[in-house]
Design an enzyme around this catalytic site. Structure first.
Site, PDB file in Angstrom:
ATOM      1  N   LYS A 207       0.821  -1.207   0.000  1.00  0.00           N
ATOM      2  CA  LYS A 207       0.000   0.000   0.000  1.00  0.00           C
ATOM      3  C   LYS A 207       0.858   1.262   0.000  1.00  0.00           C
ATOM      4  CE  LYS A 207      -3.896   0.159   2.335  1.00  0.00           C
ATOM      5  NZ  LYS A 207      -4.921   0.309   3.404  1.00  0.00           N
ATOM      6  N   GLU A 213       9.945  -5.947   3.782  1.00  0.00           N
ATOM      7  CA  GLU A 213      10.091  -7.281   3.194  1.00  0.00           C
ATOM      8  C   GLU A 213       9.781  -7.250   1.700  1.00  0.00           C
ATOM      9  OE1 GLU A 213       8.442  -7.933   7.441  1.00  0.00           O
ATOM     10  OE2 GLU A 213       8.102  -6.552   5.765  1.00  0.00           O
ATOM     11  N   GLY A 268      -5.620  -4.602   4.420  1.00  0.00           N
ATOM     12  CA  GLY A 268      -4.898  -5.683   3.754  1.00  0.00           C
ATOM     13  C   GLY A 268      -5.621  -7.010   3.800  1.00  0.00           C
ATOM     14  N   ARG A 269      -6.223  -7.330   4.943  1.00  0.00           N
ATOM     15  CA  ARG A 269      -6.841  -8.649   5.093  1.00  0.00           C
ATOM     16  C   ARG A 269      -8.198  -8.742   4.408  1.00  0.00           C
ATOM     17  NH1 ARG A 269      -6.018  -5.904   9.653  1.00  0.00           N
ATOM     18  NH2 ARG A 269      -7.730  -5.293  11.026  1.00  0.00           N
ATOM     19  N   GLU A 354      -5.872 -10.851  13.405  1.00  0.00           N
ATOM     20  CA  GLU A 354      -5.441  -9.462  13.275  1.00  0.00           C
ATOM     21  C   GLU A 354      -6.623  -8.524  13.465  1.00  0.00           C
ATOM     22  OE1 GLU A 354      -2.000  -8.226  10.605  1.00  0.00           O
ATOM     23  OE2 GLU A 354      -3.698  -7.395   9.494  1.00  0.00           O
ATOM     24  N   HIS A 385      -5.256 -37.107  10.958  1.00  0.00           N
ATOM     25  CA  HIS A 385      -4.074 -37.853  11.375  1.00  0.00           C
ATOM     26  C   HIS A 385      -3.047 -36.939  12.033  1.00  0.00           C
ATOM     27  CE1 HIS A 385      -5.307 -41.538   9.213  1.00  0.00           C
ATOM     28  NE2 HIS A 385      -5.909 -40.669   8.426  1.00  0.00           N
ATOM     29  N   LYS A 505       7.931  -4.184  13.721  1.00  0.00           N
ATOM     30  CA  LYS A 505       8.548  -3.618  12.525  1.00  0.00           C
ATOM     31  C   LYS A 505       9.501  -2.483  12.886  1.00  0.00           C
ATOM     32  CE  LYS A 505       4.806  -4.544   9.226  1.00  0.00           C
ATOM     33  NZ  LYS A 505       3.865  -3.911   8.281  1.00  0.00           N
TER      34      LYS A 505
END
Length: 542
Positions: A207, A213, A268-269, A354, A385, A505
């Site tokens: 954004k 990163e 973002g999510r 979040e 399992h 961050k």
């Protein structure tokens, strides 16, 4: 002023009612009501929800709906759909629902029709995607694009990566898709294996175009292309970007005309339907991407208009509140019986935790009750399992969402029937368990009976659809988005900010220079962090 949550009559009634329900077993609830499995269901946007195997009665559900009404959930839903500033700490709306409204709709916020803006940008995205898919858009050497690599992190990665895995059967066979998020060099290196630099397009999503990163991975990708094509090559055709400011891409060599817009009212999510989904649009094509948007919108409309008692996201959200605040459940599991949805639990972790991992209310006061829960899971039947032992015989209550489809996306129908049989069997076993008497009647060795008893009374929902299509996936994701919003409305917290992400961050940006060779200044952190930095440098430089 809203009455404190814990002092409201309906909250106190729910606390008292929990004692009534706590002594009931799902075996008894089903035995006393033969129609329970037919009554406690709801359906919308191609999804069928069976919530009959939850530890609730009709009284429970009625009280939860009263709670939702008293805490203003219907009005809060309307406020979000009107474009009001429901993201209170940042003073802006949360308009992800506008991203999937049809062109015929209108939503005017501060004098701007945001739906018109959304479709203008969507048309730009579609035109670009068609250029790539048709071969008109070519790399620096004139070769057509054969691979699309999405570079992002968080919502800029989880959404596109999850949706591509889910809908890969609909994707172009002529375009490979890769997703890079981790600043660990092995992530990018692994994604680039087998790709030709001259045929690779990178979609850089951030954004602000300052996410460390993402920027570092984009720079490394640029070096990879440059090393193969030569330092004098024009790398412009190999990079497009998605950001809030179209000029922001220039810092990594992406011109404004190759930038696509995401608005500051897109979190973002909940951003998959925006330009964040560009790599998905390129690989799936316009028809399938718009079908995905249509599925989202169908569930949006259902959430906005359906009565509380038949509203899938509201039912899901109120059950989450019931288990978190009254039944002591600290975690929730999601188990899709679909290999294509194997990344869904990871995607939902961000959406769920979040959003509602908050300890203050919208007024900035300490939260009155426990809010949020840990979400985890994995694909069935693999999960059976791995962690189903704990679900069946562990000491904790874990509500489970089991997700399945009546028709396979591909492959043998017979094996798909076996997959579905496992889904239904797990829901049945969780609810009803296995008693000592049943084991004894079956001839089990006496010394093993206590180990093989399963108490049951473990809650689960079953979400069933005909088939995993783009529209079905959109409806499913929107259901969880609005479930999260419904929970937040009860708890009076803001599900649209994420200040807790920032501190780590900031500290990392301070520590990173101190790890460099030649750092001579004093370390001013706590003794543990200082020692770890020194040990890391020693191990690295040995």
């Amino acid at each position: 002023m809203t009455e404190p949550l814990v002092e409201s009559a309906v909250w106190r009634r729910l606390q008292w009612h929990r004692g009534e329900v706590g002594s009931l077993h799902l075996r008894d609830l089903f035995e006393s009501d033969p129609t329970r499995g037919e009554r406690l269901t709801a359906e919308a946007a191609g999804l069928y929800l069976d919530y009959s195997k939850h530890r609730v009665t009709d009284d429970t559900l009625q009280l939860l709906r009263r709670l939702a009404t008293e805490r203003g959930l219907p009005e809060k839903v309307r406020a979000m759909f009107r474009g009001e500033a429901v993201n209170t700490s940042e003073g802006r709306p949360a308009l992800h629902v506008a991203l999937r409204m049809p062109r015929s709709r209108s939503l005017v916020v501060d004098g701007t029709d945001v739906v018109k803006e959304v479709h203008s940008e969507l048309d730009r995205m579609s035109a670009f995607a068609e250029q790539v898919r048709s071969g008109e858009w070519r790399g620096a050497t004139g070769r057509r694009i054969a691979a699309v690599v999405n570079i992002g992190i968080g919502g800029s990665d989880l959404g596109p990566a999850m949706a591509y895995e889910a809908l890969e059967v609909y994707a172009s066979r002529e375009l490979a898709a890769r997703f890079v998020s981790n600043v660990d060099p092995s992530d990018l290196a692994g994604a680039l294996v087998g790709l030709e630099p001259a045929e690779t397009l990178f979609v850089v999503v951030s954004k602000t175009m300052s996410t460390i990163e993402t920027i570092e991975n984009a720079r490394a990708a640029r070096e990879w292309v440059s090393a193969a094509l030569g330092s004098d090559a024009d790398l412009t055709p190999h990079f497009v970007g998605v950001a809030g400011n179209l000029e922001a891409g220039e810092r990594i060599g992406i011109p404004p005309e190759q930038m696509f817009r995401m608005w500051n009212w897109v979190g973002g999510r909940t951003s998959l339907c925006s330009a964040v989904g560009l790599s998905l649009l390129v690989t799936l094509g316009d028809e399938h991407f718009r079908a995905l948007l249509g599925g989202f919108h169908a569930m949006d409309d259902h959430f906005a208009t359906a009565a509380l008692g038949g509203n899938l996201p509201v039912i899901s959200g109120l059950l989450a509140v019931w288990y978190r605040n009254f039944m002591g459940a600290e975690t929730t599991a999601v188990v899709p019986y679909s290999h294509a949805l194997r990344v869904l639990p990871a995607y939902l972790q961000q959406l769920w935790m979040e959003s509602n991992g908050k300890s203050v209310t919208t007024a900035g006061e300490p939260a009155e009750v426990e809010s949020g829960s840990v979400l985890w899971g994995g694909p069935g039947t693999n999960a059976q399992h791995a962690f189903f032992q704990l679900l069946h015989q562990g000491t904790s209550i874990v509500p489970v969402d089991l997700i399945g489809f009546a028709r396979p996306a591909g492959g043998a129908a017979g094996r798909h029937d076996l997959l579905a049989a496992n889904l239904f069997a797990q829901a049945q076993a969780l609810a009803f368990g296995r008693t000592e008497e049943e084991l004894d009647d079956a001839g089990a060795a006496e010394e093993t009976i206590s180990h093989r008893v399963m108490p049951g009374n473990r809650p689960s929902s079953v979400l069933l659809a005909e088939r995993l299509t783009p529209a079905t996936l959109g409806a499913l994701l929107a259901l969880y988005e609005h479930s999260v919003f419904s929970q937040a409305a009860i708890w009076e917290i803001n599900p649209f900010d994420q200040w807790g992400v920032e501190l780590g961050k900031e500290l990392a940006s301070r520590i990173a220079p101190e790890l460099a060779k030649g750092w001579k200044h004093e370390l001013l952190h706590d003794s543990s962090t200082n020692t770890l930095i020194r040990r890391y440098r020693t191990l690295r430089d040995a």
